[in-house]
Design an enzyme around this catalytic site. Structure first.
Site, short mmCIF file in Angstrom:
data_model
loop_
_atom_site.label_atom_id
_atom_site.label_comp_id
_atom_site.label_asym_id
_atom_site.label_seq_id
_atom_site.Cartn_x
_atom_site.Cartn_y
_atom_site.Cartn_z
CG ASP A 245 -1.87 -1.18 1.24
OD1 ASP A 245 -2.29 -1.61 0.15
OD2 ASP A 245 -2.16 -1.69 2.34
CG HIS A 272 -3.06 -5.32 3.07
ND1 HIS A 272 -2.46 -4.39 2.25
CD2 HIS A 272 -2.84 -6.53 2.48
CE1 HIS A 272 -1.89 -5.01 1.23
NE2 HIS A 272 -2.11 -6.31 1.35
#
Length: 409
Positions: A245, A272
């Site tokens: 990310d 996530h």
């Protein structure tokens, strides 16, 4: 390593003859000493030198693709030195670690294993899966980097794979396919992670665990509960790998704003998966401004970037290569922290008290014991606060699902 113009001219550097390890790891051209760790029972380090020559054309790889996101841990000497081979072996501390990749024959596991084998701190690489790891290990063993690589298959060999490990990376499980969410993977991957972590609790209870298997929002709580049941739980040692990310955020912001990618850092908090991924664009380094439209487009793209890859591959896989890159960067940071290097930070999904959620991703300071400090969220904008409130119920549901599964496992 990048030498900025004016601060350290390349002509001041002395390039000694390549050591065997230097030629094994990279083909570059200026002297770089890399610290590794040699286990000698007491873990007291011995000394040796590893000279990594770095060329101008390779500087970006040297600083960024050894996965730290910075030049920390690489020492560039401005003083010319002439050392005989014997003398070179006594000038730099050497750190040596055993790392295991569980799920090493998969789409993430294979490129991840290759990148980990390139890491000079890794001297023993154990590749484990339910099939095909001897072939992966044989293939990687032909690469001229110094680490030993061994393939292990099945439950009867997992003890040998894990014994003595300092770091265990777990990408095992089934990948996402078009139309699937990370939660769709839960019923399969939850059991896989629980079984593998049970083995870690038995054979390497003090190792740092890097959990990649999705859904990370639930598999990290599963790992924690399994370790608790075994009586070896250490919250500092279990980390959900959310590094992809951050890698995506840095890339998208740099592309949008025309910045040098190696200079960009965007903290990403939360979890996530989907809306639980919250890039703090207001905390971007270097400071940069965004329009409301840019903020919305970037935030949503970062949250859905995994789906972007799944759809682009049209059923042929998920984000395997970028995930392997991000996981290798996280592993490198963990090893640097273990070695005692100061100032090593990565965002990670860990046991946290920063919110009312038991697990949450923020920047963490890594050290010899794993997560030495969970950093605060810091000042965020009203826009980001809105996203934070939206992600909490979804993240809590994933945590509860993981805990319930593990308690019944």
């Amino acid at each position: 390593q990048h030498v900025k113009s004016g601060s350290l001219p390349l002509e001041t550097l002395h390039t000694p003859p390549l050591s065997s390890m230097a030629s094994n790891v990279m083909n570059m051209s200026a002297s770089v000493a890399v610290r590794q760790h040699v286990k000698s029972g007491s873990r007291s380090p011995t000394t040796s030198v590893v000279n990594f020559p770095v060329s101008k054309g390779s500087c970006k790889f040297a600083t960024r693709a050894m996965f730290s996101g910075s030049t920390r841990g690489i020492t560039l000497s401005s003083k010319p030195r002439v050392l005989r081979a014997a003398a070179r072996q006594q000038s730099v501390e050497t750190m040596a670690y055993k790392v295991a990749v569980l799920g090493a024959a998969g789409g993430i596991g294979q490129p991840l294993s290759m990148l980990v084998k390139m890491n000079p701190m890794v001297t023993d690489l154990a590749l484990f899966d339910i099939a095909n790891t001897p072939g992966v290990a044989a293939d990687l063993s032909h690469t001229n980097t110094p680490s030993k690589v061994t393939g292990y298959v099945g439950d009867e060999q997992i003890a040998e794979a894990l014994t003595g490990c300092d770091l265990v990376i777990i990408p095992a499980g089934v990948p996402r396919k078009p139309g699937m969410t990370r939660d769709d993977l839960f019923n399969i991957n939850a059991g896989i992670v629980a079984n593998l972590v049970s083995s870690c609790a038995k054979y390497c209870p003090k190792a740092i665990l890097n959990i990649i298997s999705n859904p990370v929002n639930a598999t990290v709580p599963i790992a924690a509960e399994v370790m608790k049941k075994a009586g070896v739980y250490d919250p500092k040692k279990i980390m959900g790998v959310t590094t992809l990310d951050i890698v995506r955020s840095d890339t998208f912001v740099a592309q949008l704003k025309g910045l040098d990618m190696k200079d960009v850092d965007v903290p990403v908090i939360g979890g996530h998966a989907g809306i639980t991924i919250l890039p703090l664009l207001s905390q971007t380094t270097p400071a940069v401004s965004f329009t409301d439209e840019e903020l919305e487009a970037l935030t949503v793209r970062i949250q859905n970037a995994g789906t972007e890859v799944v759809e682009a591959k049209a059923g042929a896989g998920s984000a395997t290569l970028s995930m392997a890159y991000a996981a290798a960067r996280m592993a490198d940071s963990c090893l640097k922290g273990m070695s005692g290097e100061a100032g090593v930070y990565e965002c990670s999904y860990v046991a946290s008290e920063e919110t009312d959620l038991a697990f949450f991703s923020t920047k963490c300071r890594l050290g010899p014991n794993g997560v030495e400090e969970v950093m605060p969220i810091g000042t965020i904008t009203e826009y980001e606060q809105g996203w934070l409130e939206k992600l909490k119920p979804e993240l809590q549901a994933s945590i509860d699902k993981g805990v319930k599964f593990a308690q019944e496992f």
